[in-house]
Design an enzyme around this catalytic site. Structure first.
Site, PDB file in Angstrom:
ATOM      1  CG  HIS A  40       7.204   8.808 -10.955  1.00 27.10           C
ATOM      2  ND1 HIS A  40       7.179   8.229  -9.713  1.00 27.10           N
ATOM      3  CD2 HIS A  40       7.479   7.809 -11.823  1.00 27.10           C
ATOM      4  CE1 HIS A  40       7.429   6.931  -9.825  1.00 27.10           C
ATOM      5  NE2 HIS A  40       7.622   6.657 -11.094  1.00 27.10           N
TER       6      HIS A  40
ATOM      7  CB  CYS B  18      -0.571   4.028  -4.081  1.00 27.34           C
ATOM      8  SG  CYS B  18      -0.232   3.243  -5.663  1.00 27.34           S
ATOM      9  CG  HIS B  19      -2.719   4.515  -0.032  1.00 32.26           C
ATOM     10  ND1 HIS B  19      -3.868   5.226  -0.315  1.00 32.26           N
ATOM     11  CD2 HIS B  19      -2.887   3.301  -0.609  1.00 32.26           C
ATOM     12  CE1 HIS B  19      -4.697   4.459  -1.026  1.00 32.26           C
ATOM     13  NE2 HIS B  19      -4.131   3.293  -1.216  1.00 32.26           N
TER      14      HIS B  19
ATOM     15  CG  HIS C  34       5.377   6.159 -16.095  1.00 31.55           C
ATOM     16  ND1 HIS C  34       6.506   5.550 -16.602  1.00 31.55           N
ATOM     17  CD2 HIS C  34       5.386   5.902 -14.762  1.00 31.55           C
ATOM     18  CE1 HIS C  34       7.153   4.953 -15.598  1.00 31.55           C
ATOM     19  NE2 HIS C  34       6.480   5.154 -14.469  1.00 31.55           N
TER      20      HIS C  34
ATOM     21  CG  MET D  24      -8.342   0.258  -3.839  1.00 35.27           C
ATOM     22  SD  MET D  24      -6.947   0.451  -2.709  1.00 35.27           S
ATOM     23  CE  MET D  24      -7.476  -0.675  -1.408  1.00 35.27           C
TER      24      MET D  24
ATOM     25  CB  CYS E  19      -0.937   0.031   1.203  1.00 37.48           C
ATOM     26  SG  CYS E  19      -1.666  -1.572   1.632  1.00 37.48           S
TER      27      CYS E  19
HETATM   28 FE1  DHE Z   1      10.190   2.438 -11.376  1.00 32.07          FE
HETATM   29  C1  DHE Z   1      12.531   4.506 -12.887  1.00 32.07           C
HETATM   30  C2  DHE Z   1       9.794   4.730  -8.889  1.00 32.07           C
HETATM   31  C3  DHE Z   1       7.516   0.643 -10.178  1.00 32.07           C
HETATM   32  C4  DHE Z   1      10.839  -0.019 -13.629  1.00 32.07           C
HETATM   33  N1  DHE Z   1      11.019   4.276 -10.969  1.00 32.07           N
HETATM   34  C5  DHE Z   1      11.942   4.963 -11.734  1.00 32.07           C
HETATM   35  C6  DHE Z   1      12.207   6.239 -11.127  1.00 32.07           C
HETATM   36  C7  DHE Z   1      11.444   6.296  -9.985  1.00 32.07           C
HETATM   37  C8  DHE Z   1      10.691   5.063  -9.892  1.00 32.07           C
HETATM   38  C9  DHE Z   1      11.388   7.431  -8.990  1.00 32.07           C
HETATM   39  C10 DHE Z   1      13.156   7.309 -11.664  1.00 32.07           C
HETATM   40  C11 DHE Z   1      14.557   7.058 -11.232  1.00 32.07           C
HETATM   41  C12 DHE Z   1      15.537   8.063 -11.813  1.00 32.07           C
HETATM   42  O1  DHE Z   1      15.473   8.352 -13.010  1.00 32.07           O
HETATM   43  O2  DHE Z   1      16.387   8.566 -11.054  1.00 32.07           O
HETATM   44  N2  DHE Z   1       8.861   2.668  -9.831  1.00 32.07           N
HETATM   45  C13 DHE Z   1       8.886   3.672  -8.929  1.00 32.07           C
HETATM   46  C14 DHE Z   1       7.805   3.525  -7.965  1.00 32.07           C
HETATM   47  O3  DHE Z   1       7.603   4.232  -6.954  1.00 32.07           O
HETATM   48  C15 DHE Z   1       6.929   2.431  -8.446  1.00 32.07           C
HETATM   49  C16 DHE Z   1       5.670   3.059  -9.022  1.00 32.07           C
HETATM   50  C17 DHE Z   1       6.432   1.480  -7.392  1.00 32.07           C
HETATM   51  C18 DHE Z   1       7.528   0.822  -6.610  1.00 32.07           C
HETATM   52  O4  DHE Z   1       7.234   0.365  -5.541  1.00 32.07           O
HETATM   53  O5  DHE Z   1       8.663   0.760  -7.011  1.00 32.07           O
HETATM   54  C19 DHE Z   1       7.822   1.834  -9.551  1.00 32.07           C
HETATM   55  N3  DHE Z   1       9.331   0.625 -11.831  1.00 32.07           N
HETATM   56  C20 DHE Z   1       8.255   0.071 -11.215  1.00 32.07           C
HETATM   57  C21 DHE Z   1       7.937  -1.226 -11.756  1.00 32.07           C
HETATM   58  O6  DHE Z   1       7.005  -2.006 -11.372  1.00 32.07           O
HETATM   59  C22 DHE Z   1       8.855  -1.452 -12.904  1.00 32.07           C
HETATM   60  C23 DHE Z   1       8.033  -1.434 -14.193  1.00 32.07           C
HETATM   61  C24 DHE Z   1       9.603  -2.796 -12.890  1.00 32.07           C
HETATM   62  C25 DHE Z   1      10.681  -2.913 -11.848  1.00 32.07           C
HETATM   63  O7  DHE Z   1      11.815  -3.189 -12.225  1.00 32.07           O
HETATM   64  O8  DHE Z   1      10.380  -2.740 -10.677  1.00 32.07           O
HETATM   65  C26 DHE Z   1       9.768  -0.232 -12.796  1.00 32.07           C
HETATM   66  N4  DHE Z   1      11.457   2.277 -12.968  1.00 32.07           N
HETATM   67  C27 DHE Z   1      11.585   1.160 -13.750  1.00 32.07           C
HETATM   68  C28 DHE Z   1      12.604   1.398 -14.759  1.00 32.07           C
HETATM   69  C29 DHE Z   1      13.086   2.708 -14.554  1.00 32.07           C
HETATM   70  C30 DHE Z   1      12.350   3.229 -13.420  1.00 32.07           C
HETATM   71  C31 DHE Z   1      13.024   0.404 -15.841  1.00 32.07           C
HETATM   72  C32 DHE Z   1      14.164   3.441 -15.343  1.00 32.07           C
HETATM   73  C33 DHE Z   1      13.658   3.861 -16.680  1.00 32.07           C
HETATM   74  C34 DHE Z   1      14.677   4.605 -17.493  1.00 32.07           C
HETATM   75  O9  DHE Z   1      14.674   4.399 -18.715  1.00 32.07           O
HETATM   76  O10 DHE Z   1      15.468   5.377 -16.939  1.00 32.07           O
END
Ligand code: DHE
Length: 550
Positions: free
Chosen positions: A329, A50-51, A372, A90, A47
C-alpha cells in the site's frame, strides 16, 4: 460512520460507466438492467476499494459467484452480512442507515451475479483526455510571483475536488485550483517548479508554480480509478518524466514531465508473486522515485510485486521485479533515501528494498495489525540509532524498525521497539530531521476523543525499556470547531521543521480547518479557516515532498 466506512472509496466515478449484465445463468436472481446498473454504481463506490472491482478480494473477502452462491453462503447470508457488518471490518451498511433495506436486498442479489468488468483505458482514451493548456514555450521563463515556493503547502480539498496552495510562512491561501474528483495526493517535480495532483477518478493536473497565480498547464486522465503520481528525480532526469498508477485498469503510465503527454502504458496484470496464479486486477498503490538510479519504484498491491522501472530508455524498458508481499500500500524512504520501506498492510508486514542494489533486503513483521505509515517517520533513537516508524490502522501500536545496517547491524530491519499511541485507526505518522517530536494521528478511531486528538512522543526521552510517555494535543478543540465530529488527519511539517500542520477534516457541509502547532513548545500557533477549505485531508510541503524529508 464506522471507521471502515470512512475509509471506503466513497467517491469514484467508475459507477457512471454503462455496464451490461454479464451472461445470465439459469436460476440467477431476477434483476433488471436498471437495477444492475445502480447496484454496480453502489458496488464501485462503496465496496470495490476493499473487495476489488472484479471481486477477487484484497482487504475485504473475495465475492465471486463461485463463493457467493456456495451452499453455506447465498442470498440470506449476504443480506445479513451487508446489513450487520462484521468485527473484521465490514461496515454495517444496513443498521448504520447508509443503505436502506431495498438497497441491501438489491446488493445481495447483485453479488450472486458475475461482476461486470469496466472498460479498459488505453492510449486512444488517454490521448483524447490529454490537454496541453499552456505549451512549454508559452510558459514564464522566470518565477512571476512572490511566493516562497519551497515552503508552499499543497492541501487536498477532498470533496471539493480541489487543492489549496497555502503559503507556509504567512498562512495565506495563494490559490485554489480545480483538480480531479476526490483528489488524493500531490507530488512535486525535482526542480520544484511543477506540482502534480491526482484524483480518484484518474485525472492528473500539472500546476506551474512560477505563474502568477500558480495555474494548471496540462491535464490528462490515466484510467478510471487511481491513487498515485510521482516524477523522475535522478540526476540528469529532473522534470523529464511523470508516472501515474491506476487502480482501474490495473496499469501505470509514463508521461512527459513537461507536458503530461502519455508515452508508455504498462499493464500490471499477471501472477501473484508466491502462488504464481493469475490475478486480473493487481492495482498500483504507492509510487516513489529513486535517488540512486533512474528508476521508479512501483508497488503492485494484489500480486505483491515491487517493480523497479528503469526510465533511462523507455523504448527498451527494463524492470526489476521484486517478490515482496501481497497488498502493498503506502511507504517511504529511510533517512539516507537508499532503502524504501512499504507496508503490505493486510499482511502486517513492511517490505524493505535496497534501491542501490535493486534487491529486497527484508520482510519485517511489525507485530501490529494493518501497518499504515503514509511515508513513515525517520529519526535517531537514543538507544537503537536510526529508525523508521509506522503506526497501525488495526491497533494502537507504533513500530520502530532499525534502518542502519552499517552503524547498528544488530537492529537493522528488525522491530526494535513497539509502544502504544492513542488508539487504533491511525493513518499517518510524522517527524522532521530538526524535530525532537514524533506525531501520530488516529482519524479512523471510533472514539471522538481520540480521532480529534493527536499523540506526541519526545524522541530524546525514548529508552530501551518501558513505553514512552504520550502528550495529547486536542487539535479539534484548538480549532474551535464545535459542530459535527471532525477527524484530525495527517501531520505535515513546514520546510524548516519548526511547525507541524494538521487537517481538521469535517463533513463537506461543515466547517473544517488547518491547525498549526509550534514543534518546540507544542503550543497552538495558528488556526487557518476559510470557507474555501472544504474537507482538507493530505498536505504536502513542496520542499519536504520533493526531497523525501519525513
Ligand atoms: Fe489514501 C496516500 C490509497 C483512503 C488520504 N492512499 C495513498 C496512497 C495510496 C492510497 C495507494 C499512496 C500514494 C503514493 O504514495 O504514491 N487511500 C487509498 C485507498 O485505496 C483508500 C484506502 C480508499 C480509497 O478509496 O481511496 C484510501 N486516503 C484515503 C482516505 O480516506 C484519506 C484518509 C482521505 C482522503 O483524502 O481521501 C486518504 N492517502 C491519503 C493521504 C495520502 C494517501 C493524505 C498521502 C500521505 C503522504 O503523506 O504521502
Amino acid at each position: 460512520d464506522t471507521p471502515a466506512a470512512a475509509y471506503q472509496p466513497s467517491m469514484t466515478t467508475l459507477g457512471q460507466i454503462k455496464v451490461e449484465i454479464p451472461g445470465r445463468k439459469e436460476n440467477d436472481p431476477v434483476m433488471s438492467q436498471e437495477e444492475f446498473q445502480k447496484a454496480t454504481e453502489i458496488y464501485f463506490e462503496r465496496c470495490a476499494g476493499c473487495h476489488g472491482v472484479l471481486r477477487k478480494g484484497a482487504t475485504g473477502k473475495p465475492l465471486t459467484p463461485d463463493l457467493t452462491r456456495s451452499p453455506d453462503k447465498g442470498y440470506d447470508y449476504l443480506k445479513n452480512f451487508i446489513t450487520y457488518g462484521s468485527p473484521a471490518g465490514m461496515p454495517n451498511w444496513g443498521t448504520s442507515g447508509q443503505l436502506d433495506e431495498a438497497t441491501v436486498d438489491m446488493m445481495a442479489r447483485y453479488l450472486l451475479l458475475d461482476p461486470p468488468a469496466p472498460p479498459e483505458f488505453g492510449m486512444p482514451e488517454m490521448r483524447a483526455s490529454w490537454k496541453l493548456i499552456v505549451k512549454p514555450e508559452d510558459r514564464p521563463t522566470k518565477k512571476l510571483n512572490d511566493i516562497n515556493i519551497d515552503n508552499l503547502m499543497s492541501v487536498t480539498l477532498r470533496d471539493a475536488g480541489q487543492v489549496a496552495l497555502i503559503d507556509g510562512g504567512t498562512y495565506e491561501i495563494k490559490a485554489i485550483i480545480d483538480t480531479g474528483y476526490a483528489v488524493h495526493i500531490s507530488r512535486i517535480s525535482a526542480s520544484g517548479r511543477y506540482l502534480f495532483v491526482i484524483g480518484r477518478d484518474g485525472k492528473v493536473v500539472m500546476i506551474d508554480l512560477w505563474m502568477n497565480p500558480p495555474a494548471p498547464v496540462a491535464e490528462i486522465k490515466i484510467g478510471s480509478e487511481a491513487r498515485s503520481i510521482e516524477t523522475s528525480k535522478f540526476k540528469g532526469f529532473e522534470d523529464k518524466y511523470a508516472i501515474a498508477g491506476a487502480y482501474w485498469p490495473p496499469q501505470y503510465v509514463i508521461m512527459d514531465g513537461n507536458t503530461l503527454e502519455p508515452k508508455k502504458i504498462v499493464s500490471t496484470r499477471g501472477n501473484i508473486y508466491d502462488e504464481q496464479v493469475y490475478h486480473p486486477e493487481p492495482r498500483v498503490a504507492s509510487i516513489v522515485s529513486s535517488h540512486f538510479k533512474p528508476e521508479f519504484i512501483v508497488n503492485v498491491k494484489e500480486t505483491g510485486k515491487i517493480l523497479l522501472v528503469d526510465y533511462s530508455d523507455i523504448k527498451n524498458l527494463k524492470t526489476v521485479e521484486i517478490e515482496a508481499e501481497r497488498f502493498l500500500h503506502d511507504g517511504g524512504f529511510d533517512s539516507t533515501k537508499r532503502y524504501f520501506l512499504v507496508a503490505a498492510n493486510a499482511r502486517g508486514k513492511v517490505a524493505v528494498v535496497d534501491t542501490k542494489e535493486d534487491k529486497l533486503v527484508a520482510l519485517v513483521e511489525t507485530g501490529g495489525q494493518t501497518p499504515h505509515p503514509g511515508r513513515g517517520a525517520n529519526f535517531v533513537h537514543p538507544v537503537f540509532g536510526p529508525v523508521w516508524a509506522t503506526s497501525h490502522l488495526g491497533d494502537d501500536s507504533v513500530a520502530l524498525i532499525g534502518t542502519d545496517p552499517e552503524g547498528h547491524p544488530d537492529n537493522a530491519w528488525k522491530v526494535v521497539d513497539s509502544f502504544p499511541a492513542l488508539g487504533g485507526g491511525s493513518l499517518f505518522i510524522k517527524t522532521h530531521p530538526k524535530s525532537q517530536h514524533l506525531y501520530v494521528d488516529a482519524p479512523l478511531n471510533p472514539e471522538a476523543s481520540i480521532s480529534s486528538s493527536v499523540a506526541v512522543f519526545d524522541i530524546s526521552k525514548m529508552t530501551k525499556d518501558g513505553d514512552p510517555e504520550i502528550t495529547t494535543l486536542p487539535i479539534v478543540e484548538w480549532s474551535g470547531i464545535a459542530e459535527g465530529q471532525p477527524r484530525v488527519v495527517q501531520p505535515e511539517f513546514n520546510e524548516d521543521g519548526t511547525e507541524v500542520w494538521f487537517s481538521v477534516w469535517g463533513k463537506a457541509s461543515e466547517e473544517s480547518a488547518i491547525v498549526v502547532v509550534d514543534d518546540k513548545t507544542l503550543q497552538l500557533k495558528k488556526v487557518i479557516k476559510d470557507k474555501r477549505l472544504v474537507t482538507p485531508t493530505g498536505k504536502f510541503n513542496v520542499f519536504n515532498t520533493r526531497e523525501d524529508v519525513y
